[in-house]
Design a protein around this motif. Structure first.
Motif, PDB file in Angstrom:
ATOM      1  N   ASP A  19       0.126   0.292  -0.197  1.00 11.26           N
ATOM      2  CA  ASP A  19       0.990   0.270  -1.384  1.00 11.26           C
ATOM      3  C   ASP A  19       0.396  -0.601  -2.480  1.00 11.26           C
ATOM      4  N   PRO A  20       0.298  -0.093  -3.702  1.00  9.38           N
ATOM      5  CA  PRO A  20      -0.237  -0.905  -4.802  1.00  9.38           C
ATOM      6  C   PRO A  20       0.720  -2.030  -5.184  1.00  9.38           C
ATOM      7  N   ALA A  48     -11.580 -12.822 -11.330  1.00  4.93           N
ATOM      8  CA  ALA A  48     -11.871 -11.398 -11.509  1.00  4.93           C
ATOM      9  C   ALA A  48     -10.992 -10.633 -10.525  1.00  4.93           C
ATOM     10  N   ILE A  49     -10.290  -9.615 -11.019  1.00  7.08           N
ATOM     11  CA  ILE A  49      -9.329  -8.880 -10.194  1.00  7.08           C
ATOM     12  C   ILE A  49      -9.808  -7.441 -10.010  1.00  7.08           C
ATOM     13  N   ALA A  50     -10.019  -7.060  -8.758  1.00  5.75           N
ATOM     14  CA  ALA A  50     -10.476  -5.710  -8.445  1.00  5.75           C
ATOM     15  C   ALA A  50      -9.338  -4.924  -7.807  1.00  5.75           C
ATOM     16  N   ALA A 144      -6.642  -4.339   1.640  1.00  8.79           N
ATOM     17  CA  ALA A 144      -5.644  -4.773   0.648  1.00  8.79           C
ATOM     18  C   ALA A 144      -5.881  -4.044  -0.671  1.00  8.79           C
ATOM     19  N   PRO A 145      -4.826  -3.743  -1.424  1.00  7.13           N
ATOM     20  CA  PRO A 145      -4.991  -3.039  -2.697  1.00  7.13           C
ATOM     21  C   PRO A 145      -5.534  -3.912  -3.825  1.00  7.13           C
ATOM     22  N   VAL A 146      -5.507  -5.242  -3.627  1.00  7.36           N
ATOM     23  CA  VAL A 146      -5.986  -6.164  -4.663  1.00  7.36           C
ATOM     24  C   VAL A 146      -6.972  -7.154  -4.047  1.00  7.36           C
ATOM     25  N   LEU A 213      -4.970  -9.508  -1.415  1.00  6.43           N
ATOM     26  CA  LEU A 213      -3.544  -9.637  -1.733  1.00  6.43           C
ATOM     27  C   LEU A 213      -2.885  -8.268  -1.666  1.00  6.43           C
ATOM     28  N   GLY A 214      -1.748  -8.209  -1.013  1.00  8.77           N
ATOM     29  CA  GLY A 214      -1.008  -6.953  -0.908  1.00  8.77           C
ATOM     30  C   GLY A 214       0.190  -7.126   0.006  1.00  8.77           C
ATOM     31  N   TYR A 215       0.773  -6.004   0.403  1.00 15.92           N
ATOM     32  CA  TYR A 215       1.943  -6.043   1.280  1.00 15.92           C
ATOM     33  C   TYR A 215       1.489  -5.989   2.739  1.00 15.92           C
ATOM     34  N   PRO A 216       1.886  -6.972   3.554  1.00 13.56           N
ATOM     35  CA  PRO A 216       1.444  -7.002   4.956  1.00 13.56           C
ATOM     36  C   PRO A 216       2.120  -5.942   5.809  1.00 13.56           C
TER      37      PRO A 216
END
Length: 239
Positions: A19-20, A48-50, A144-146, A213-216
């Motif tokens: 999930d984004p 920097a965010i990918a 992770a989406p981020v 970073l994202g939803y676990p």
């Protein structure tokens, strides 16, 4: 959540949902973390965010470098030296060494943490293949989406690293409060070139580490929490 609940629930997440994360959520977390203290409010760090396709490309490049460098490191000495000199997969980190043997008690704690993690994952310590495959997951951010990459201006010497650490902790606690998970990773500081390819990073800023970073998910590995030192070990006694 209550602050104590946030601190207790924060842990390194190594399995994420696809999930984004909404951009407004990410912006709010970063803005909140910017309230962290820094030396004379110097704020000597950048991020920097990918996400999306860029995250996939960087993850693929880092993973490829990881596997090729691992292969070189396991070759006989002469072939290893040739590989070091000729391969573009060798570390180009700004801070050296990023990973290596820790001294004394710190190595014991590191080994204990690693063994605990392998036990949760069902990986035998002697199973080199499984350990390598788990390590490789760092480089595509445990899906992770981020992925965030943290840089400091070294002209601020050691205070830049202190200030970045405070900023990162604020970010991780803020993410936990929003139901998100994070994993800070020194391994993401091993290679810089893939990041320079995708971001206009000021040349004077040096890469320190990264963070997923994202939803676990509910995966068992996300429940792992290594034992912390006691107050007796923490506090220096009076003379």
């Amino acid at each position: 959540m209550e602050f104590n609940d946030i601190v207790q629930q924060r842990r390194s997440i190594r399995n994420f949902k696809p999930d984004p994360v909404a951009q407004e959520t990410l912006d709010a977390l970063l803005s909140q973390a910017l309230e962290s203290p820094s030396s004379s409010n110097s704020q000597p760090f950048k991020v920097a965010i990918a996400q999306g396709e860029i995250a996939k490309q960087i993850g693929a490049e880092l993973t490829d470098k990881y596997w090729r460098s691992t292969e070189i490191q396991r070759k006989p000495l002469i072939q290893k030296l040739i590989g070091f000199l000729t391969s573009d997969s060798m570390p180009d980190s700004d801070f050296k060494p990023i990973l290596g043997k820790y001294p004394g008690i710190f190595q014991k704690r590191r080994v204990a943490t690693g063994m605990g993690l392998y036990e949760v994952l069902g990986i035998d310590r002697k199973d080199t293949k499984a350990r390598d495959e788990h390590m490789a997951k760092n480089f595509h951010f445990f899906d992770a989406p981020v992925a965030l990459f943290f840089f400091v201006d070294p002209r601020m010497t050691h205070t830049a690293l202190v200030d970045l650490g405070i900023f990162m902790q604020s970010l991780m606690l803020g993410a936990t409060n929003e139901g998100l998970g994070t994993c800070a990773m020194g391994a993401l500081g091993i290679w810089r070139k893939p990041l320079d390819k995708h971001f206009n990073i000021p040349t004077e800023y040096k890469l320190v580490c990264g963070m997923a970073l994202g939803y676990p998910t509910d995966a068992k590995v996300n429940q792992y929490r290594p034992e912390k030192i006691s107050l007796q070990e923490l506090i220096i006694p009076e003379a």
